[in-house]
Scaffold this motif. Structure first.
Motif, PDB file in Angstrom:
ATOM      1  N   ASP A 283      17.112   2.035  -4.622  1.00  0.00           N
ATOM      2  CA  ASP A 283      17.694   3.135  -4.859  1.00  0.00           C
ATOM      3  C   ASP A 283      17.095   4.005  -5.790  1.00  0.00           C
ATOM      4  O   ASP A 283      17.570   5.416  -6.123  1.00  0.00           O
ATOM      5  N   ASN A 284      16.420   3.642  -6.694  1.00  0.00           N
ATOM      6  CA  ASN A 284      15.966   4.345  -7.855  1.00  0.00           C
ATOM      7  C   ASN A 284      14.319   4.538  -7.895  1.00  0.00           C
ATOM      8  O   ASN A 284      13.784   5.060  -8.777  1.00  0.00           O
ATOM      9  N   VAL A 285      13.667   4.197  -6.968  1.00  0.00           N
ATOM     10  CA  VAL A 285      12.168   4.535  -6.662  1.00  0.00           C
ATOM     11  C   VAL A 285      12.214   5.717  -5.885  1.00  0.00           C
ATOM     12  O   VAL A 285      12.426   5.620  -4.637  1.00  0.00           O
ATOM     13  N   LEU A 286      11.043   6.624  -6.476  1.00  0.00           N
ATOM     14  CA  LEU A 286      11.094   7.969  -5.676  1.00  0.00           C
ATOM     15  C   LEU A 286       9.614   7.824  -5.019  1.00  0.00           C
ATOM     16  O   LEU A 286       9.757   8.432  -3.939  1.00  0.00           O
ATOM     17  N   ALA A 287       8.712   7.251  -5.714  1.00  0.00           N
ATOM     18  CA  ALA A 287       7.327   7.443  -5.096  1.00  0.00           C
ATOM     19  C   ALA A 287       6.663   6.487  -5.657  1.00  0.00           C
ATOM     20  O   ALA A 287       6.870   6.038  -6.949  1.00  0.00           O
ATOM     21  N   LEU A 288       5.548   5.976  -5.120  1.00  0.00           N
ATOM     22  CA  LEU A 288       4.430   4.786  -5.713  1.00  0.00           C
ATOM     23  C   LEU A 288       3.180   5.304  -5.308  1.00  0.00           C
ATOM     24  O   LEU A 288       2.909   6.097  -4.539  1.00  0.00           O
ATOM     25  N   LYS A 289       2.141   4.856  -6.394  1.00  0.00           N
ATOM     26  CA  LYS A 289       0.973   5.005  -5.866  1.00  0.00           C
ATOM     27  C   LYS A 289       0.520   3.361  -5.670  1.00  0.00           C
ATOM     28  O   LYS A 289       0.931   2.784  -6.671  1.00  0.00           O
ATOM     29  N   VAL A 290      -0.336   3.123  -4.586  1.00  0.00           N
ATOM     30  CA  VAL A 290      -0.581   1.751  -4.347  1.00  0.00           C
ATOM     31  C   VAL A 290      -1.856   1.556  -3.918  1.00  0.00           C
ATOM     32  O   VAL A 290      -2.298   2.471  -3.366  1.00  0.00           O
ATOM     33  N   VAL A 291      -2.567   0.597  -4.365  1.00  0.00           N
ATOM     34  CA  VAL A 291      -4.011   0.261  -3.823  1.00  0.00           C
ATOM     35  C   VAL A 291      -3.829  -0.801  -2.864  1.00  0.00           C
ATOM     36  O   VAL A 291      -3.146  -1.959  -3.130  1.00  0.00           O
TER      37      VAL A 291
ATOM     38  N   GLU B   6      -8.133   1.555  -0.906  1.00  0.00           N
ATOM     39  CA  GLU B   6      -7.808   3.020  -1.155  1.00  0.00           C
ATOM     40  C   GLU B   6      -6.657   2.943  -2.004  1.00  0.00           C
ATOM     41  O   GLU B   6      -5.637   2.092  -2.076  1.00  0.00           O
ATOM     42  N   LEU B   7      -6.632   4.204  -2.754  1.00  0.00           N
ATOM     43  CA  LEU B   7      -5.354   4.495  -3.478  1.00  0.00           C
ATOM     44  C   LEU B   7      -4.352   5.515  -2.813  1.00  0.00           C
ATOM     45  O   LEU B   7      -5.017   6.574  -2.228  1.00  0.00           O
ATOM     46  N   ILE B   8      -3.228   5.362  -2.397  1.00  0.00           N
ATOM     47  CA  ILE B   8      -2.499   6.082  -1.671  1.00  0.00           C
ATOM     48  C   ILE B   8      -1.302   6.568  -2.454  1.00  0.00           C
ATOM     49  O   ILE B   8      -0.707   5.628  -3.284  1.00  0.00           O
ATOM     50  N   SER B   9      -0.705   7.796  -2.243  1.00  0.00           N
ATOM     51  CA  SER B   9       0.478   7.939  -2.688  1.00  0.00           C
ATOM     52  C   SER B   9       1.675   8.084  -1.662  1.00  0.00           C
ATOM     53  O   SER B   9       1.287   8.487  -0.489  1.00  0.00           O
ATOM     54  N   THR B  10       2.673   7.299  -1.712  1.00  0.00           N
ATOM     55  CA  THR B  10       3.739   7.055  -0.737  1.00  0.00           C
ATOM     56  C   THR B  10       4.644   8.442  -0.518  1.00  0.00           C
ATOM     57  O   THR B  10       5.035   8.326   0.521  1.00  0.00           O
ATOM     58  N   ALA B  11       4.722   9.096  -1.420  1.00  0.00           N
ATOM     59  CA  ALA B  11       5.624  10.098  -1.321  1.00  0.00           C
ATOM     60  C   ALA B  11       5.302  11.438  -2.561  1.00  0.00           C
ATOM     61  O   ALA B  11       4.629  10.988  -3.422  1.00  0.00           O
TER      62      ALA B  11
ATOM     63  N   LEU C  14      -2.676   8.104   3.610  1.00  0.00           N
ATOM     64  CA  LEU C  14      -1.365   7.971   4.274  1.00  0.00           C
ATOM     65  C   LEU C  14      -0.887   7.826   5.700  1.00  0.00           C
ATOM     66  O   LEU C  14      -0.307   7.031   6.167  1.00  0.00           O
ATOM     67  N   ALA C  15      -1.988   8.842   6.260  1.00  0.00           N
ATOM     68  CA  ALA C  15      -1.678   8.714   7.689  1.00  0.00           C
ATOM     69  C   ALA C  15      -1.961   7.621   8.524  1.00  0.00           C
ATOM     70  O   ALA C  15      -1.783   7.122   9.472  1.00  0.00           O
TER      71      ALA C  15
END
Lengths: 469, 399
Positions: free
Chosen positions: A172-180, A185-190, B373-374
């Motif tokens: 309930d408290n995580v808004l966004a993540l960066k994940v390898v 690849e490094l992505i931002s989830t939100a 992301l896509a």
């Protein structure tokens, strides 16, 4: 999967050597292969054996993580993320060897957006460190598992704590993540917007994925204003059942309790002995209310009435910080008090969670089970969520004791599942609970496995955890 | 006219999906069709109508949970809960009126599939935060379950979260379990009058950061406020307080003190307060009508900058303390897609909720994703629905 199979995973020595060579060239003395450091990173806090990685890398940036993941994946060597090593189910073990990424050096608070009530941190920031950082701004981060865990680890294990009944858990408290990802690849989830409905909720797919889908390198979490007033107190009950019923009545009546924690008699005795207190030696609820001065006073009074109706009380409460801390001291010292019951023993923690209406029944049956097997195992519960822990005190070197405790733990899980509960409310699956997942989730395991295969096709992201490949 | 598959139970759903898989047919999953207009304009071979999977299967008021078949009407669930002084705390928006249909439509499966939530989201969370468990049929025609009846578990990947907001593109929900909560005994709303959007954002932020447990924070700029209350003519900033009466009263007083430096204050008692929040929840200012309707999500303190940047001809209201902006724009050309997305400047996301099919066919309806992301989205879709039979193209072209 049995433990013996976990230990017998295939290892490609040549690949491991090549990967370590490449990592050493890149990371220099931030790559460590000494036995002591490796073993420390396979720490499990259970009877699951220590399975150290082949090397430990200390990344300093997301690019470091990408490089390390790319090198490992290229050589088909597992990657295991590590925060503070306080997980309880073998989450950080390296059953096939591999490289642990220790986030010790990625411990910066990157941004605090006080007006939007959020902040951005690196995975190695611990929850206490974050709260110290936030205090001047009148803000706090509410999730408080027992240990001073890292935010990265708490995200990966979907951690919760004593505040969950009001503030929720990591989900309930995580808004966004960066994940390898496994691809490097490094992505931002939100984005930082409060709501992440741009497509599938990938943020929460990674929350609780225990490092099996990718390596988290940055976390945006929700913050909360430090309440203007906090009232806290303790309330004795004639039975565990009465305490559970008071909990249900409180939640059902919409009183926004922040913390509601159960101690059984044995835990109270342990605390009295350890903290030199004179608490009534009966089941006890510890409570806390957060809000305005008048609000917490009114909520405390309403709880007092509920408790009295169910034969409990008196509810002793206060809004004075020192007084409250004195009353709550026992809660904070619970772990050490338990150890004090049997010096030299280790405490093994169980973690079932059941529907609220079955909680009293489950706790009572578990107490009976403990007594029948002559075990020493006090109970502490986050009862507002239907979640409780027994701390089984045992000598890990005595196979008979370990066997008794294991059998007890299995009966407890079966009992919880029979009551439509879950084998783990907050500690996670790791290696220790994999076998229960089949019983609890059945066909969902196929769906989870399909996700695992899609995101980590070579099974290199913390392999041997949650779902067998 | 799309042909219809109308299963009566979970087994039928599995059989239908099995058949579709064998025949290479694509399926649109619908309940009552109240949100059918949301998404890219795409064509599917058949509708998989789940409205016969209806009925509450388990409701234990003591336990604060409810299980129902996916096609159970929301109206039925809300009435049942109200009779027990309970509710779905996430206060889902009712899209019926937005699309020119009557209110009280939609099914629980649709609400969860679209992850709908209303003004209380800033305090209580979204639909997905109350979604405890489900049974569904995947695109492999396999029935699977996830979650259960407990409010907290950490048993592997949180599939409820992935299903919520997947708009029927991953699996067909057949049964769901949600958390329900006691309904507040009463409510009041503090109105601050005449604030410009930037000041309103600061006022809402101050209220949210206080200990007054605000459960709704919305702002109606003057043009929209005028359509609400003929005599008002000034902007309205609304802050809702819910709970037991004495608590609501003392928090309202505290909030009045906190906000009086921002502007003139008025208080709405329970009845009027409920009316105002129903208006906000159901986007009443922009129901019916031919304008394109955008739903923009940004960091709350940036809301007013984004709204201002959209430019001429846009009408909007703010919910979630400024973090949610409903924007109505002329339904011409791209429905405003270009300027909306430019205004967000990659700091949030916009969904085109309502627009003629021609526009929804030509501009992205959901916020376009970065390539990484896509690719991840595609892999998640394939892991549930490898042959792409559930609503392909509804969220993203080619997925």
């Amino acid at each position: 999967m049995a433990m013996a199979e976990l230990a017998a995973q295939p290892r490609n020595e040549k690949a491991v050597k090549a990967a370590i060579g490449a990592l050493a060239a890149k990371f220099g003395n931030r790559l460590v292969t000494s036995q002591a450091v490796r073993e420390q990173h396979g720490n499990t806090l259970t009877w699951i054996e220590n399975q150290p990685p082949d090397a430990v890398v200390f990344p300093q940036t997301a690019e470091d993580v990408q490089d390390a993941v790319r090198i490992c994946v290229q050589h088909r060597v597992p990657v295991i993320p590590y925060g503070t090593g306080t997980s309880l189910e073998g989450h950080i073990n390296a059953p096939q060897g591999g490289v642990t990424l220790d986030f010790r050096d990625m411990n910066r608070v990157l941004a605090v957006h006080a007006e939007d009530l959020d902040c951005v941190v690196e995975p190695g920031v611990t929850r206490k460190q974050l709260n110290e950082y936030l205090r001047d701004q009148g803000l706090f981060f509410p999730i408080d598992p027992g240990a001073d865990a890292s935010i990265g680890g708490m995200t990966a294990t979907r951690a919760s704590g004593t505040n969950a009944v009001r503030y929720g858990t990591m989900k309930d408290n995580v808004l966004a993540l960066k994940v390898v990802l496994a691809s490097g690849e490094l992505i931002s989830t939100a984005r930082r917007a409060k709501k992440s409905s741009a497509g599938y909720d990938l943020t929460r797919l990674f929350v609780g994925s225990e490092g099996t889908l990718g390596v988290i390198t940055e976390i945006t979490v929700k913050l909360h204003g430090i309440p203007e007033a906090i009232s806290g107190g303790i309330c004795p009950f004639p039975s565990v059942e009465a305490a559970c019923n008071a909990t249900i009545a409180t939640i059902q009546s919409g009183i926004p309790v922040a913390r509601i924690e159960l101690f059984d008699e044995l835990q109270v005795k342990a605390c009295n002995a350890y903290s030199k207190l004179t608490l009534p030696e009966s089941p006890l609820l510890f409570l806390e209310f957060h809000g305005t001065e008048a609000g917490v006073a009114e909520q405390s009074a309403r709880f007092g009435e509920i408790a009295a109706d169910l034969g409990g009380g008196p509810f002793t409460w206060t809004t004075n910080t020192e007084e409250r801390n004195r009353l709550w001291q026992a809660r904070h010292d619970a772990y050490w008090a338990v150890i004090g019951l049997r010096p030299g023993a280790k405490a093994f923690a169980t973690d079932v969670c059941v529907p609220l209406s079955r909680l009293a029944e489950c706790v009572t049956e578990t107490q009976r089970d403990i007594a029948e097997h002559n075990m020493l195992a006090p109970i502490v519960g986050h009862v507002g969520d239907g979640n409780f822990h027994t701390s089984v005190l045992l000598d890990m070197n005595d196979p008979a004791e370990v066997a008794t405790a294991k059998a007890f733990s299995e009966r407890l899980v079966e009992r919880a599942l029979a009551m439509e509960g879950t084998c783990t409310g907050e500690h996670g699956v790791g290696q220790g609970k994999m076998k229960y997942l089949q019983a609890e989730h059945g066909e969902a395991l196929a769906a989870m496995r399909a996700i695992k295969h899609a995101l980590d096709p070579q099974d290199l992201m913390n392999p041997g955890k949650i779902v067998a490949f | 006219m799309t042909s219809l598959l109308k299963p009566r139970d979970g087994k039928d759903v599995e059989a239908a999906v099995h058949w579709a898989l064998a025949e290479s047919k694509t399926l649109e999953i619908v309940g009552q069709g109240s949100k059918r207009g949301v998404g890219r304009a795409a064509q599917w071979d058949l509708s998989l109508d789940l409205s016969d999977l209806s009925g509450v299967t388990l409701y234990e008021p003591d336990e604060l949970i409810l299980s129902a078949k996916a096609g159970t009407p929301m109206a039925e669930i809300e009435a049942l809960l109200a009779a027990n002084n309970q509710e779905l705390a996430f206060e889902p928006v009712d899209y019926g009126p937005v699309f020119g249909a009557g209110p009280g439509r939609g099914t629980i499966g649709g609400v969860l599939g679209a992850n709908l939530s209303g003004p209380r989201r800033i305090k209580a969370g979204a639909a997905r935060d109350h979604f405890l468990g489900f049974t569904a049929v995947s695109g492999r025609a396999e029935t699977f379950k996830s979650g259960g009846r407990v409010v907290k578990n950490v048993t592997g990947y949180d599939l409820c979260k992935v299903m919520a907001g997947s708009w029927g593109t991953l699996a067909a929900l057949t049964d769901v379990t949600v958390k329900v909560l006691p309904r507040a005994e009463t409510e009041e709303t503090v109105l601050v009058l005449g604030l410009d959007d930037a000041t309103a954002a600061r006022a809402m932020s101050a209220a949210m950061g206080s200990s007054n447990d605000v459960s709704g924070a919305a702002h109606f700029p003057a043009p929209v406020a005028a359509s609400l209350q003929a005599e008002a003519g000034a902007a309205l900033t609304a802050l809702r307080l819910e709970g037991v009466a004495p608590s609501v009263v003392h928090r309202r007083r505290a909030l009045e003190v906190l906000l009086k430096s921002f502007g003139e204050i008025a208080v709405l008692e329970e009845g009027a307060s409920r009316d105002v929040w129903r208006v906000i929840r159901n986007v009443t200012p922009f129901t019916g009508g031919a304008r394109a309707l955008w739903r923009i999500s940004v960091a709350p303190t940036r809301g007013h900058e984004v709204a201002a940047a959209i430019g001429e001809g846009a009408e909007y209201v703010y919910d979630w303390a400024g973090g949610l902006i409903w924007v109505a724009l002329p339904a011409t050309e791209d429905g405003g897609a270009e300027r909306v997305r430019r205004a967000i400047a990659a700091n949030g996301h916009a969904t085109l909720i309502r627009a003629p099919a021609a526009i929804r066919a030509s501009v992205p309806v959901f916020e376009p994703q970065e390539p990484g992301l896509a690719a991840l989205t595609r892999r998640v879709k394939e892991s549930f629905d490898p042959k792409g039979i559930f609503g392909p193209g509804r969220m993203y072209a080619g997925i």
